[in-house]
Design a protein around this motif. Sequence first.
Motif, PDB file in Angstrom:
ATOM      1  N   ALA A 109     -18.040  81.333  80.708  1.00 60.57           N
ATOM      2  CA  ALA A 109     -18.570  80.580  81.844  1.00 60.57           C
ATOM      3  C   ALA A 109     -17.773  79.293  82.023  1.00 60.57           C
ATOM      4  CB  ALA A 109     -20.052  80.261  81.628  1.00 60.57           C
ATOM      5  N   PHE A 110     -17.535  78.938  83.290  1.00 60.82           N
ATOM      6  CA  PHE A 110     -16.729  77.764  83.622  1.00 60.82           C
ATOM      7  C   PHE A 110     -17.470  76.960  84.685  1.00 60.82           C
ATOM      8  CE2 PHE A 110     -14.198  81.310  82.325  1.00 60.82           C
ATOM      9  CZ  PHE A 110     -13.230  80.790  81.482  1.00 60.82           C
ATOM     10  N   GLY A 111     -17.644  75.662  84.448  1.00 61.24           N
ATOM     11  CA  GLY A 111     -18.395  74.888  85.425  1.00 61.24           C
ATOM     12  C   GLY A 111     -18.195  73.394  85.303  1.00 61.24           C
ATOM     13  N   HIS A 118     -20.032  86.795  72.361  1.00 65.75           N
ATOM     14  CA  HIS A 118     -20.263  85.353  72.387  1.00 65.75           C
ATOM     15  C   HIS A 118     -20.430  84.861  73.820  1.00 65.75           C
ATOM     16  CE1 HIS A 118     -18.116  86.049  68.557  1.00 65.75           C
ATOM     17  NE2 HIS A 118     -18.890  85.080  68.100  1.00 65.75           N
ATOM     18  N   LEU A 119     -21.198  83.799  73.955  1.00 66.72           N
ATOM     19  CA  LEU A 119     -21.343  83.079  75.216  1.00 66.72           C
ATOM     20  C   LEU A 119     -20.580  81.772  75.079  1.00 66.72           C
ATOM     21  CD1 LEU A 119     -22.506  82.385  77.976  1.00 66.72           C
ATOM     22  CD2 LEU A 119     -24.676  81.793  76.862  1.00 66.72           C
ATOM     23  N   ARG A 120     -19.481  81.660  75.827  1.00 66.16           N
ATOM     24  CA  ARG A 120     -18.623  80.480  75.745  1.00 66.16           C
ATOM     25  C   ARG A 120     -18.663  79.726  77.073  1.00 66.16           C
ATOM     26  NH1 ARG A 120     -15.599  84.343  72.539  1.00 66.16           N
ATOM     27  NH2 ARG A 120     -15.244  83.483  70.452  1.00 66.16           N
ATOM     28  N   PHE A 121     -18.771  78.402  76.981  1.00 65.70           N
ATOM     29  CA  PHE A 121     -18.867  77.571  78.180  1.00 65.70           C
ATOM     30  C   PHE A 121     -17.767  76.523  78.163  1.00 65.70           C
ATOM     31  CE2 PHE A 121     -21.218  73.916  80.374  1.00 65.70           C
ATOM     32  CZ  PHE A 121     -20.798  74.312  81.635  1.00 65.70           C
ATOM     33  N   VAL A 131     -27.689  76.607  75.048  1.00 66.54           N
ATOM     34  CA  VAL A 131     -27.751  77.931  74.418  1.00 66.54           C
ATOM     35  C   VAL A 131     -26.393  78.575  74.141  1.00 66.54           C
ATOM     36  CG1 VAL A 131     -30.000  78.346  75.484  1.00 66.54           C
ATOM     37  CG2 VAL A 131     -27.931  79.211  76.610  1.00 66.54           C
ATOM     38  N   ALA A 132     -25.300  78.030  74.650  1.00 72.45           N
ATOM     39  CA  ALA A 132     -24.000  78.680  74.456  1.00 72.45           C
ATOM     40  C   ALA A 132     -23.587  78.658  72.987  1.00 72.45           C
ATOM     41  CB  ALA A 132     -22.937  77.999  75.310  1.00 72.45           C
ATOM     42  N   ASP A 133     -22.889  79.709  72.571  1.00 73.61           N
ATOM     43  CA  ASP A 133     -22.366  79.769  71.204  1.00 73.61           C
ATOM     44  C   ASP A 133     -21.232  78.773  71.001  1.00 73.61           C
ATOM     45  OD1 ASP A 133     -23.930  82.117  70.267  1.00 73.61           O
ATOM     46  OD2 ASP A 133     -22.799  83.149  71.829  1.00 73.61           O
ATOM     47  N   ASP A 134     -20.458  78.567  72.052  1.00 74.57           N
ATOM     48  CA  ASP A 134     -19.276  77.710  71.950  1.00 74.57           C
ATOM     49  C   ASP A 134     -19.161  76.905  73.237  1.00 74.57           C
ATOM     50  OD1 ASP A 134     -16.854  76.594  71.142  1.00 74.57           O
ATOM     51  OD2 ASP A 134     -15.673  78.274  71.897  1.00 74.57           O
ATOM     52  N   VAL A 135     -19.076  75.589  73.123  1.00 74.98           N
ATOM     53  CA  VAL A 135     -18.946  74.700  74.283  1.00 74.98           C
ATOM     54  C   VAL A 135     -17.658  73.904  74.131  1.00 74.98           C
ATOM     55  CG1 VAL A 135     -19.929  72.752  75.541  1.00 74.98           C
ATOM     56  CG2 VAL A 135     -21.440  74.522  74.603  1.00 74.98           C
ATOM     57  N   GLN A 136     -16.811  73.953  75.161  1.00 73.74           N
ATOM     58  CA  GLN A 136     -15.539  73.234  75.104  1.00 73.74           C
ATOM     59  C   GLN A 136     -15.334  72.432  76.381  1.00 73.74           C
ATOM     60  OE1 GLN A 136     -12.090  75.560  73.975  1.00 73.74           O
ATOM     61  NE2 GLN A 136     -13.358  77.052  72.894  1.00 73.74           N
TER      62      GLN A 136
END
Length: 243
Positions: free
Chosen positions: A139-141, A30-33, A160-165
Amino acid sequence: MTPLTDTDGAPLLSAVPAAGDRRRHPAPAHLRFFHGPMDCGKSTLALQVDHNQSRQGRRGLLLTQGDRSAQPQISSRVGLCREALEVAAGTDLRLLVRASWAAGDRVDYLIVDEAQFLTAAQVDQLAELVDESHVDVYAFGLTTDFRARLFPGTQRLLEVADDVQRIQVEVLCWCGLPGLLNARVVDGEMVREGETVVVADTAPTPAPDERDADVHYQVLCRRHHVLGQLGPTAAGPGQLALR
């Protein structure tokens, strides 16, 4: 017991891997942001995620760009830090992972701090590593720049991220309301024009030369960001100044 077969005599269950064998059927990555304003603890969270992953035997790479320390590391304002690979706008993140593989090192996940500075192409490279190589990406930003506009890297990650928090640690404006936006402060005045990327911290620091400007950032609520009001200055760096 006779095993089930298809019309050609091939076992119907031949595609199911043996228990514990995930080589042919790896778990989806997964790509998590994780995003928020300055001072919300994103670098602290990045290091905590790395700790949690590594203690389970997973191996990862730590990436950063423009850390506040001006060093190739992920550093937190609470005093935590770890060495990291410094990436530039032209760095192909896929090649970094492949270089580790070529050296015989396993890469199960990536920790990407300061992800707002990534290019859209680099975010797409991260997505490719997730989809094609089953590498988890955390990823953290920052959400927005000093003009309250999305960074290019942030925008692409949101797309495009799978999960954004949104990071839940609440940052306060000087007035006590939740701080949402980052103000750039130059010689005590809030500015709205200039280069998108100017690396500085939230605490004022003396300029190395009296001819140099003092540049730092301050988190404000939406109202005071619009009004350009930085509030009282009696409190120390990083403290609320209420009256």
